[in-house]
Design a protein around this motif. Structure first.
Motif, mmCIF file in Angstrom:
data_model
loop_
_atom_site.group_PDB
_atom_site.id
_atom_site.type_symbol
_atom_site.label_atom_id
_atom_site.label_comp_id
_atom_site.label_asym_id
_atom_site.label_seq_id
_atom_site.Cartn_x
_atom_site.Cartn_y
_atom_site.Cartn_z
ATOM 1 N N ARG A 22 33.999 17.073 -8.023
ATOM 2 C CA ARG A 22 34.136 18.405 -7.408
ATOM 3 C C ARG A 22 32.959 18.759 -6.518
ATOM 4 O O ARG A 22 32.548 19.908 -6.417
ATOM 5 N N THR A 23 32.407 17.747 -5.873
ATOM 6 C CA THR A 23 31.336 17.950 -4.907
ATOM 7 C C THR A 23 31.926 18.282 -3.542
ATOM 8 O O THR A 23 31.377 19.098 -2.804
ATOM 9 N N ILE A 24 33.039 17.637 -3.233
ATOM 10 C CA ILE A 24 33.765 17.912 -1.995
ATOM 11 C C ILE A 24 35.228 18.185 -2.330
ATOM 12 O O ILE A 24 35.685 17.905 -3.441
ATOM 13 N N LYS A 43 30.444 25.335 -4.815
ATOM 14 C CA LYS A 43 29.209 25.135 -5.581
ATOM 15 C C LYS A 43 28.231 24.258 -4.811
ATOM 16 O O LYS A 43 27.016 24.469 -4.866
ATOM 17 N N THR A 44 28.738 23.293 -4.084
ATOM 18 C CA THR A 44 27.882 22.422 -3.285
ATOM 19 C C THR A 44 27.251 23.214 -2.145
ATOM 20 O O THR A 44 26.060 23.048 -1.852
ATOM 21 N N MET A 45 28.024 24.071 -1.513
ATOM 22 C CA MET A 45 27.488 24.912 -0.435
ATOM 23 C C MET A 45 26.382 25.818 -0.956
ATOM 24 O O MET A 45 25.355 25.977 -0.305
ATOM 25 N N LYS A 50 20.519 27.169 -1.275
ATOM 26 C CA LYS A 50 19.297 27.361 -2.054
ATOM 27 C C LYS A 50 18.237 26.345 -1.654
ATOM 28 O O LYS A 50 17.058 26.676 -1.512
ATOM 29 N N TYR A 51 18.655 25.108 -1.473
ATOM 30 C CA TYR A 51 17.727 24.043 -1.076
ATOM 31 C C TYR A 51 17.095 24.344 0.282
ATOM 32 O O TYR A 51 15.885 24.250 0.445
ATOM 33 N N PHE A 52 17.917 24.721 1.256
ATOM 34 C CA PHE A 52 17.393 24.991 2.596
ATOM 35 C C PHE A 52 16.505 26.237 2.618
ATOM 36 O O PHE A 52 15.519 26.262 3.356
#
Length: 57
Positions: A22-24, A43-45, A50-52
């Motif tokens: 469920r990453t993509i 969830k990946t977005m 958060k990372y950026f």
């Protein structure tokens, strides 16, 4: 596949793993049922945002 990053079977296998995790998300295009589109899961977005944001500060 057009970029020829890996053999088609390897690419399909890796994409299937990402879909299973469920990453993509995979969706079939309406106009042509043979073509498939991939997009990042919500969830990946969120994780990327958060990372950026952390990378900026």
């Amino acid at each position: 596949m057009l970029l020829e990053l890996a053999p088609p079977t390897t690419l399909q296998r890796r994409l299937n793993v990402l879909v299973d995790n469920r990453t993509i998300r995979r969706s079939t295009l309406r106009d042509d049922g043979r073509r498939v589109s991939y997009s990042l899961a919500p969830k990946t977005m969120t994780a990327f945002r958060k990372y950026f944001l952390k990378m900026r500060s």
